[in-house]
Design an enzyme around this catalytic site. Sequence first.
Site, PDB file in Angstrom:
ATOM      1  N   ASP A  56      -1.376   4.693  -6.515  1.00 28.22           N
ATOM      2  CA  ASP A  56       0.040   4.592  -6.145  1.00 28.22           C
ATOM      3  C   ASP A  56       0.842   5.770  -6.651  1.00 28.22           C
ATOM      4  O   ASP A  56       1.931   6.060  -6.138  1.00 28.22           O
ATOM      5  CB  ASP A  56       0.638   3.289  -6.674  1.00 28.22           C
ATOM      6  CG  ASP A  56       0.251   2.154  -5.762  1.00 28.22           C
ATOM      7  OD1 ASP A  56      -0.904   1.715  -5.832  1.00 28.22           O
ATOM      8  OD2 ASP A  56       1.096   1.737  -4.940  1.00 28.22           O
ATOM      9  N   LYS A  73      -3.436  -0.517  -8.537  1.00 27.76           N
ATOM     10  CA  LYS A  73      -3.347  -1.976  -8.709  1.00 27.76           C
ATOM     11  C   LYS A  73      -3.960  -2.424 -10.028  1.00 27.76           C
ATOM     12  O   LYS A  73      -5.033  -1.958 -10.407  1.00 27.76           O
ATOM     13  CB  LYS A  73      -4.049  -2.642  -7.523  1.00 27.76           C
ATOM     14  CG  LYS A  73      -4.090  -4.147  -7.537  1.00 27.76           C
ATOM     15  CD  LYS A  73      -2.729  -4.781  -7.672  1.00 27.76           C
ATOM     16  CE  LYS A  73      -1.762  -4.386  -6.582  1.00 27.76           C
ATOM     17  NZ  LYS A  73      -0.351  -4.822  -6.873  1.00 27.76           N
ATOM     18  N   GLY A  90       0.874  -1.177   0.000  1.00 31.35           N
ATOM     19  CA  GLY A  90       0.000   0.000   0.000  1.00 31.35           C
ATOM     20  C   GLY A  90       0.909   1.225   0.000  1.00 31.35           C
ATOM     21  O   GLY A  90       1.821   1.321   0.843  1.00 31.35           O
ATOM     22  N   ALA A  91       0.658   2.143  -0.938  1.00 33.49           N
ATOM     23  CA  ALA A  91       1.618   3.231  -1.166  1.00 33.49           C
ATOM     24  C   ALA A  91       1.998   4.007   0.108  1.00 33.49           C
ATOM     25  O   ALA A  91       3.194   4.152   0.416  1.00 33.49           O
ATOM     26  CB  ALA A  91       1.075   4.156  -2.251  1.00 33.49           C
ATOM     27  N   ARG A 118      10.226  -0.642  -4.660  1.00 37.71           N
ATOM     28  CA  ARG A 118       8.958  -0.716  -5.395  1.00 37.71           C
ATOM     29  C   ARG A 118       8.831   0.576  -6.212  1.00 37.71           C
ATOM     30  O   ARG A 118       8.621   1.650  -5.656  1.00 37.71           O
ATOM     31  CB  ARG A 118       7.775  -0.899  -4.439  1.00 37.71           C
ATOM     32  CG  ARG A 118       7.845  -2.268  -3.753  1.00 37.71           C
ATOM     33  CD  ARG A 118       6.497  -2.772  -3.315  1.00 37.71           C
ATOM     34  NE  ARG A 118       5.617  -3.126  -4.401  1.00 37.71           N
ATOM     35  CZ  ARG A 118       4.303  -3.354  -4.238  1.00 37.71           C
ATOM     36  NH1 ARG A 118       3.763  -3.255  -3.048  1.00 37.71           N
ATOM     37  NH2 ARG A 118       3.550  -3.683  -5.267  1.00 37.71           N
TER      38      ARG A 118
HETATM   39  O1  MRU Z   1       0.852  -3.994  -4.531  1.00 33.22           O
HETATM   40  P1  MRU Z   1       0.168  -3.280  -3.401  1.00 33.22           P
HETATM   41  O2  MRU Z   1      -0.666  -4.179  -2.557  1.00 33.22           O
HETATM   42  O3  MRU Z   1       1.123  -2.426  -2.616  1.00 33.22           O
HETATM   43  O4  MRU Z   1      -0.835  -2.290  -4.137  1.00 33.22           O
HETATM   44  C1  MRU Z   1      -1.599  -1.405  -3.379  1.00 33.22           C
HETATM   45  C2  MRU Z   1      -2.535  -0.586  -4.188  1.00 33.22           C
HETATM   46  O5  MRU Z   1      -2.566  -0.674  -5.382  1.00 33.22           O
HETATM   47  C3  MRU Z   1      -3.364   0.422  -3.467  1.00 33.22           C
HETATM   48  O6  MRU Z   1      -4.568   0.624  -4.133  1.00 33.22           O
HETATM   49  C4  MRU Z   1      -2.600   1.747  -3.418  1.00 33.22           C
HETATM   50  O7  MRU Z   1      -1.334   1.581  -2.854  1.00 33.22           O
HETATM   51  C5  MRU Z   1      -3.318   2.805  -2.700  1.00 33.22           C
HETATM   52  S1  MRU Z   1      -3.509   2.353  -1.024  1.00 33.22           S
HETATM   53  C6  MRU Z   1      -3.720   3.353   0.045  1.00 33.22           C
END
Ligand code: MRU
Length: 350
Positions: free
Chosen positions: A239, A250, A56-57, A97
């Site tokens: 993100d 995602k 999660g970002a 990431r």
């Molecule tokens: O690969 P992840 O689980 O880190 O992806 C997370 C997402 O795509 C969320 O939608 C994004 O980070 C926003 S969360 C607050």
Amino acid sequence: MSSPPTPLPPTIRWVGELDGHLELLDQTRLPAARELLQLNTVDGVLDAILRLSVRGAPAIGVAAAYGMVLGVRALNPLGSAVVGVARDVSARLLAARPTAVNLRWAIDRCVTAVVAEPSLLRLFREACSIHADEEAMARSIGEHGKALIKPDTTVLTHCNTGRLATAGDGTALSVLFAAWRDGVRFRVLANETRPLLQGARLTALELHTAGIPVDVVVDGAAAGLIAKGEVQLVIVGADRIARNGDFANKVGTYPLALACAANQVPFYVAAPVSTFDMQLPDGRSIPIEERDAKEVTSFAGHPVTPPGVGARNPAFDVTPTRLVTGIVTDVGILRGPLAPAIKTAMADSR
Ligand code: MRU
């Protein structure tokens, strides 16, 4: 329906003072087990980010800031040497990431802090304040966005954007939590979110724990349900958001936005200002993380494709700004045309 599970432990916690350690709830083990990782090294933090133990970002940014503290502390540099060591540690964390710009936002803040005052204590204080800022931003997103959620509607969301993805209540899920706390009653459809099932494992767990009715759907079912009129609003996280409002989230978000546009269903994004990348004019230059093909060719540890067949595994996709109804931020809801609205919001947040 079985009774809601007990509340989850904090996603991210720094235990103790400057000589303390980072504690992360290992999200790869949820919902089956609640295991806490005790991390004392930057390598441990890097590994946790790469394996998606923390994800999660916004949460990645906060974990990385504490990773900076651990990495610099281990080498114990003195005086101006702190800056060089901090830059070396930051380069390693930044590569972990590539899509979530909150990682760069947090690390830039840490480096700027030690350039101004080269000391480990200053770095630690900056990491703590990044943590507190992300928590506050998540709360504001909920307050600004909660009026979007109307009684007796069905809201669809993708991936996980809740307490597990941030330092606070979340982004898109923060909006849902805030509406629920205000007494608005609604239902949620959570996209399962292949291949790592953040929706099925994490969003369903968070909503169920909060007592919010949630059903999981496979990603491929969403467009059909939207077309049938079963969904009144879609809200997702991001993100990285470019200057014009194009955003990466995602993989599987873009098809949701297309389905919403084709069926006149509002499509909202929720994100803190730390997710805006004002260096990028549009979404074409957002770096998209491509993860190990094994995440696609196997399921729960079992192969699901014939031996010798490969897979593509982009972890994110880019949704163009024209498909976005609005962006719920910690400084208010931005509506089109998004480019000038984003510029003003970023100036207001400084
Ligand atoms: O690969 P992840 O689980 O880190 O992806 C997370 C997402 O795509 C969320 O939608 C994004 O980070 C926003 S969360 C607050």
